[in-house]
Design a protein around this motif. Structure first.
Motif, PDB file in Angstrom:
ATOM      1  N   LEU A 140      -2.422 -12.263  23.132  1.00 36.37           N
ATOM      2  CA  LEU A 140      -3.876 -12.911  22.938  1.00 36.37           C
ATOM      3  C   LEU A 140      -4.171 -13.114  21.478  1.00 36.37           C
ATOM      4  CD1 LEU A 140      -6.045 -11.026  25.482  1.00 36.37           C
ATOM      5  CD2 LEU A 140      -5.209 -13.419  25.653  1.00 36.37           C
ATOM      6  N   SER A 141      -5.105 -14.030  20.881  1.00 38.27           N
ATOM      7  CA  SER A 141      -5.314 -14.269  19.422  1.00 38.27           C
ATOM      8  C   SER A 141      -5.922 -13.005  18.876  1.00 38.27           C
ATOM      9  CB  SER A 141      -6.198 -15.444  19.271  1.00 38.27           C
ATOM     10  OG  SER A 141      -7.293 -15.309  19.915  1.00 38.27           O
ATOM     11  N   VAL A 142      -5.653 -13.013  17.419  1.00 36.73           N
ATOM     12  CA  VAL A 142      -5.812 -11.733  16.715  1.00 36.73           C
ATOM     13  C   VAL A 142      -6.332 -12.362  15.474  1.00 36.73           C
ATOM     14  CG1 VAL A 142      -5.397  -9.466  15.734  1.00 36.73           C
ATOM     15  CG2 VAL A 142      -4.356 -10.166  17.872  1.00 36.73           C
ATOM     16  N   GLY A 143      -7.624 -12.159  15.172  1.00 34.85           N
ATOM     17  CA  GLY A 143      -8.167 -12.553  13.817  1.00 34.85           C
ATOM     18  C   GLY A 143      -7.840 -11.676  12.835  1.00 34.85           C
ATOM     19  N   GLY A 144      -7.817 -12.391  11.408  1.00 32.99           N
ATOM     20  CA  GLY A 144      -7.058 -11.678  10.209  1.00 32.99           C
ATOM     21  C   GLY A 144      -8.295 -10.621  10.012  1.00 32.99           C
ATOM     22  N   LEU A 145      -7.628  -9.374   9.866  1.00 34.55           N
ATOM     23  CA  LEU A 145      -8.441  -8.222   9.454  1.00 34.55           C
ATOM     24  C   LEU A 145      -7.863  -7.416   8.185  1.00 34.55           C
ATOM     25  CD1 LEU A 145     -10.498  -6.285  10.364  1.00 34.55           C
ATOM     26  CD2 LEU A 145      -8.892  -4.886  11.887  1.00 34.55           C
ATOM     27  N   SER A 146      -8.658  -7.269   7.152  1.00 34.54           N
ATOM     28  CA  SER A 146      -8.190  -6.694   6.133  1.00 34.54           C
ATOM     29  C   SER A 146      -8.453  -5.295   5.905  1.00 34.54           C
ATOM     30  CB  SER A 146      -8.888  -7.325   4.648  1.00 34.54           C
ATOM     31  OG  SER A 146      -8.685  -6.483   3.666  1.00 34.54           O
ATOM     32  N   HIS A 147      -7.597  -4.615   5.722  1.00 29.98           N
ATOM     33  CA  HIS A 147      -7.820  -3.059   5.697  1.00 29.98           C
ATOM     34  C   HIS A 147      -8.426  -2.453   4.340  1.00 29.98           C
ATOM     35  CE1 HIS A 147      -5.988  -3.453   9.343  1.00 29.98           C
ATOM     36  NE2 HIS A 147      -4.726  -3.711   8.742  1.00 29.98           N
TER      37      HIS A 147
END
Length: 560
Positions: free
Chosen positions: A327-334
């Motif tokens: 499934l699609s995964v949005g960009g996630l900054s850590h």
């Protein structure tokens, strides 16, 4: 029983080099390498060996950049390397012939030649990064897996699969290649699933010479050539892939090529990353994650902070499950801002956060590097960018914790614009390597707001600001009680009441140290108890050695 050999140039009795340890190793030996940089090229033949870091979170670099040899060469062997940084010059980083090669959490870079070059045997690459090489991975006549890897900024092709090689390539990113992202030829039969191919100088995925790949649920975009191309005589399948913003045509199928094409659903999201149905990702080590969250919960106070961190971990965990399901995964900054007064647990929480990201499989290492202005800012123009880049590189794969980050801004401290040079360097590095590191900038709340305004792109690099509130007086008492318990002391009658009164009345200005104040008080109380016992004129009993009296607290606080 497997033999373990220690490599540590500074430790008597240990092997000075990795090469020395390999020469002495027998089958199934484990070679544990102390943190540091080792300027050598290693060779392995006819042995089964595992290379690991001797210390959890320790950084081990194997650097052969000044040598004309591959950093790692192996033939007719079985080699496992976990969590190493591997650097070469004008030769491949790793070459394997007839070898079962396994690399996990490794960071590879070369000036010229492939990152990994495998012929025969089997290859397993997981959570590795390859950058700056001539080619990323070259696989010839070999099965294996490439899972959750990142290949960037290579001069020519990102991945080459040839001469009947049939690897499974999943959940990986191939970006910034001078030519093709993936080149399959000479009867190659890879399965490429849930991958992103982008910013290539030519075709995203090119298939030639009677090859028949399975390309499933991939996202191919922003390529100068076509997204996909199949030459005459090639077969295979293209299933539910997204091809966007590529050269024309997006999919170039030559006359005589017979791939099966199954279009993506009209409502399918653009980004399809993940292992699909082939090898579902587990989302990391669930037991370790729960243990780390329990450790976080056991910290005194910080209710809001714990909630924020748990929320981030929940989101990351679900994203990993979505990724593995295709499934699609949005960009996630850590990257995070930790704002608040000193002594409120920012460093401890940052360490736990890094370990959680490693346990979830988001970052390849649990390394933690703490720096301040003096570690990042140089004394002349250009020196600062060099120092900042070096610190960033050392922390890649883990957490870079910048304490009192606001001192880097132009208006703070000495050094003029050199601090701003560090900030500008960090902004670029944080974007270029956003999936490979967590940068946590910490400091006072108001000053951190000023820090974020020093570069137009700085604030956008951080996903969230987590505010650490001051500890309440009861929480500070609990912190002192835990310090006592850890050091085999017991609080006597009325001691907690005396501590509570002290923390209720102590001045809480901008310099109030929270847990540091509790530590300072505890050290003073322990000293007061020692002075009291010393003048008894006899050896104290066990109970007397353990108990802290109210008079000890009064001596330090001036009460009573």
């Amino acid at each position: 029983m497997n033999r373990t050999l220690l490599v540590s140039p500074a430790q008597r009795g240990a092997y000075a080099t990795i090469g020395d340890a390999l020469a002495a190793a027998t089958d199934d030996s484990v070679i544990a390498v102390a943190p540091g940089t080792y300027f050598e090229a290693i060779y392995l033949t006819n042995k089964r060996v595992r290379l690991v870091a001797a210390e959890s979170g320790g950084s081990v670099t194997l650097d052969s950049a000044r040598m004309p040899h591959p950093t790692v060469s192996c033939r007719d062997a079985a080699l496992v390397i976990e969590g190493f940084t591997l650097r070469s010059g004008d030769a491949p980083v790793v070459t394997a012939r007839g070898t079962h090669l396994s690399l996990t959490g490794c960071d590879l870079a070369a000036h010229f030649g492939p990152g990994v070059d495998v012929t025969g045997g089997r290859v397993e690459l997981r959570k590795c990064t390859i950058a700056g090489a001539q080619y990323g991975i070259v696989m010839e006549d070999a099965p294996g897996t490439v899972e959750d890897c990142r290949i960037t900024d290579v001069a020519e092709d990102g991945i080459i699969v040839r001469i009947g090689a049939a690897p499974v390539i999943t959940a990986s990113t191939i970006q910034g290649c001078g030519r093709r992202g993936v080149y399959v030829y000479q009867f190659g039969r890879p399965t490429i699933e849930g991958c992103e191919v982008t910013q290539t100088g030519d075709v995203g995925i090119a298939v030639a010479h009677q090859s028949s790949p399975t390309i499933r649920r991939c996202w191919i975009h922003d390529t100068q050539g076509s997204g996909l191309s199949f030459a005459r005589g090639c077969a295979g399948s293209v299933e539910e892939c997204r091809v966007e913003n590529t050269g024309v045509p997006g999919m170039d199928i030559a006359e005589g090529a017979t791939p099966t094409v199954i279009a993506a659903r009209p409502d399918a999201p653009a980004l399809k990353l993940g292992g699909g149905d082939t090898e579902p990702a587990t989302g990391g080590d669930a037991e370790v994650v729960e243990a780390l969250l329990a450790e976080l919960d056991s910290m005194v106070g910080l209710t809001g902070v714990k909630g924020e961190v748990r929320g981030l971990i929940d989101e990351i965990q679900v994203n990993e499950w979505r990724r593995s399901a295709g499934l699609s995964v949005g960009g996630l900054s850590h990257h995070l801002i930790f704002a608040g007064a000193p002594g409120t647990g920012k460093t401890t929480v940052a360490r736990l956060y890094g370990k959680l990201l490693a346990a979830l499989g988001v970052l390849p290492k649990g390394a933690f590097k703490e720096v301040s202005r003096r570690d990042l800012v140089g004394q002349y123009l250009g020196h600062t960018a060099e120092k900042t880049s070096a610190a960033f590189e050392e922390a890649r794969g883990g957490v870079l914790f910048i304490d009192e980050a606001y001192t880097l801004s132009r208006s703070m401290g000495s050094g003029g614009d050199f601090g701003q040079e560090s900030i500008d360097t960090l902004v670029k590095l944080m974007e270029d390597h956003r999936h490979e590191i967590a940068v946590i900038a910490a400091g006072y709340t108001n000053e951190m707001d000023e820090f974020l305004s020093t570069n137009p792109g700085l604030a956008s690099r951080f996903s969230k600001t987590i505010v650490f509130e001051n500890y309440s007086p009861p929480e500070l008492v609990l912190i002192v009680r835990r310090m006592c318990s850890e050091d085999d002391y017991v609080l006597g009658t009325q001691v907690e009441a005396a501590l509570l009164l002290h923390f209720d009345t102590i001045e809480r200005d901008a310099n109030f140290g929270n847990a540091r104040e509790a530590r300072k008080l505890f050290e003073g109380v322990r000293k007061a108890q020692a002075q009291r016992l010393r003048v008894l004129g006899r050896r104290p009993s066990l109970d007397e050695l353990r108990i802290i009296e109210k008079s000890d607290v009064d001596t330090v606080t001036g009460a009573g």
